[in-house]
Motif scaffolding. Structure first.
Motif, mmCIF file in Angstrom:
data_model
loop_
_atom_site.group_PDB
_atom_site.id
_atom_site.type_symbol
_atom_site.label_atom_id
_atom_site.label_comp_id
_atom_site.label_asym_id
_atom_site.label_seq_id
_atom_site.Cartn_x
_atom_site.Cartn_y
_atom_site.Cartn_z
ATOM 1 N N UNK A 1 0.790 -1.225 0.000
ATOM 2 C CA UNK A 1 0.000 0.000 0.000
ATOM 3 C C UNK A 1 0.823 1.276 0.000
ATOM 4 N N UNK A 2 2.137 1.182 0.186
ATOM 5 C CA UNK A 2 2.981 2.376 0.207
ATOM 6 C C UNK A 2 3.286 2.840 -1.210
ATOM 7 N N UNK B 1 -1.082 9.600 1.922
ATOM 8 C CA UNK B 1 -1.396 10.743 2.796
ATOM 9 C C UNK B 1 -0.136 11.432 3.323
ATOM 10 N N UNK B 2 1.048 10.953 2.912
ATOM 11 C CA UNK B 2 2.302 11.592 3.309
ATOM 12 C C UNK B 2 2.930 11.046 4.579
ATOM 13 N N UNK B 3 2.268 10.104 5.230
ATOM 14 C CA UNK B 3 2.840 9.567 6.466
ATOM 15 C C UNK B 3 3.882 8.498 6.159
ATOM 16 N N UNK B 4 4.894 8.472 7.008
ATOM 17 C CA UNK B 4 5.955 7.474 6.924
ATOM 18 C C UNK B 4 5.702 6.453 8.026
ATOM 19 N N UNK B 5 5.778 5.173 7.667
ATOM 20 C CA UNK B 5 5.539 4.114 8.652
ATOM 21 C C UNK B 5 6.587 3.028 8.509
#
Length: 169
Positions: free
Chosen positions: A109-110, A136-140
């Protein structure tokens, strides 16, 4: 003494790139999660004049694919690492070729993914942290990959019999 040091430094700048050699460092998966995702990897790496190793490409042990990587990435990647992670060298996974598939496998999904490693050393275990960035711009943090040393080759080793087997088998 100053002249000798200056001459040695000048020589290292000239000889550094010329003396860099490409090596292939192979690792086996050391836990179930890593084995399910990669089975093992071979790193195509430059080994510089003073022994520093810089990764250029990550290759599936089963030779089913490879992805170019380049050193560097956003600082947000390090901030996404789990607490206590000691790795700090960020490698951007190139979206060309098999890089997109590697990104999807490591971080489903990234939109983008990075690998973060500690210092790559011969005959030592290797830990890679995968971090992704979503729409959405978040890093995980996606997964921690743990490997044991397998060996070093001067050229890419030929696949062994049975290496075509599905991953996770």
């Amino acid at each position: 003494m100053r002249r000798i040091l200056t001459a040695a430094l000048a020589l290292s700048f000239v000889a550094g790139p010329a003396s860099a050699e490409i090596r292939y460092l192979a690792y086996d998966a050391s836990d179930r999660i890593t084995q399910a995702l990669t089975r093992g990897v071979t790193l195509e790496a430059n080994r510089g004049l003073f022994g520093a190793i810089s990764v250029r490409r990550i290759i599936s042990t089963s030779n089913r694919g490879s992805a170019e990587v380049r050193r560097g990435g956003p600082e947000a990647v390090r901030r996404a690492l789990p607490e206590g992670a000691a790795e700090s060298a960020i490698y951007t996974i190139s979206p060309e070729g098999d890089g997109r598939g590697l990104t999807r496998a490591l971080c489903p999904g990234a939109d983008e993914a990075w690998l973060v490693s500690g210092r790559v050393r011969l005959a030592r275990p290797l830990t890679l942290q995968a971090v992704g960035r979503w729409a959405d711009g978040t890093y995980r943090h996606c997964v921690t990959l743990s490997y044991t040393w397998r060996g070093e080759w001067a050229s890419l080793p030929a696949p062994a019999a049975g290496d075509d087997a599905p991953v996770g088998r």
